[in-house]
Design a protein around this motif. Structure first.
Motif, short mmCIF file in Angstrom:
data_model
loop_
_atom_site.label_atom_id
_atom_site.label_comp_id
_atom_site.label_asym_id
_atom_site.label_seq_id
_atom_site.Cartn_x
_atom_site.Cartn_y
_atom_site.Cartn_z
N GLN A 123 0.09 -5.88 0.62
CA GLN A 123 -1.11 -6.38 1.74
C GLN A 123 -1.40 -7.55 0.53
O GLN A 123 -1.92 -7.93 -0.63
CB GLN A 123 -2.53 -5.10 1.31
N ARG A 124 -1.82 -8.72 1.67
CA ARG A 124 -2.47 -10.38 1.21
C ARG A 124 -3.32 -10.07 1.21
O ARG A 124 -4.03 -9.45 1.45
CB ARG A 124 -1.73 -10.78 2.44
N GLN A 171 -4.42 -8.20 5.66
CA GLN A 171 -2.70 -8.18 6.57
C GLN A 171 -1.74 -7.41 5.68
O GLN A 171 -1.41 -7.39 3.97
CB GLN A 171 -2.77 -9.25 7.16
N VAL A 172 -1.19 -7.06 6.12
CA VAL A 172 -0.48 -5.80 5.69
C VAL A 172 1.25 -6.50 6.55
O VAL A 172 1.41 -6.70 7.53
CB VAL A 172 -0.38 -4.33 5.79
N ARG A 173 1.98 -7.02 5.44
CA ARG A 173 3.51 -7.36 5.53
C ARG A 173 4.37 -6.02 5.49
O ARG A 173 4.12 -5.64 3.94
CB ARG A 173 3.72 -8.36 5.01
N PRO A 219 0.84 -0.97 -0.02
CA PRO A 219 0.16 0.42 0.71
C PRO A 219 0.94 1.30 0.16
O PRO A 219 1.35 1.66 0.84
CB PRO A 219 -0.46 -0.34 1.60
N GLY A 220 1.04 2.31 -1.43
CA GLY A 220 1.64 3.13 -1.07
C GLY A 220 3.09 2.97 -1.72
O GLY A 220 4.42 3.93 -1.71
#
Length: 76
Positions: A28-29, A33-35, A1-2
């Protein structure tokens, strides 16, 4: 994201140079969820001509969280 701009710049550096590019980006999965991923990229060349890219992608989300927790504990 971004983080698309940062990723594109790292890819351009890897393609154009002789040194590897090293960048962290958020991903982002599908489950939302953001990893945080660490990418290390190097151009593969034959006689100066770009023939491909070689790289390693590591999920560093848990490592960064542990580092932040350790720093917070040390500051208490």
């Amino acid at each position: 994201p971004g983080d698309g701009v940062r990723l594109r710049r790292a890819l351009a550096r890897a393609r154009g140079g002789t040194a590897p590019a090293d960048v962290q980006v958020r991903w982002q999965r599908p489950d939302g969820q953001v990893r945080t991923l660490q990418l290390r990229l190097q151009a593969d060349r034959d006689g100066g001509r770009l023939t491909g890219m070689v790289g390693v992608v590591s999920d560093v989300t848990d490592t960064l969280a542990a580092e932040a927790k350790l720093i917070a504990a040390l500051q208490e």
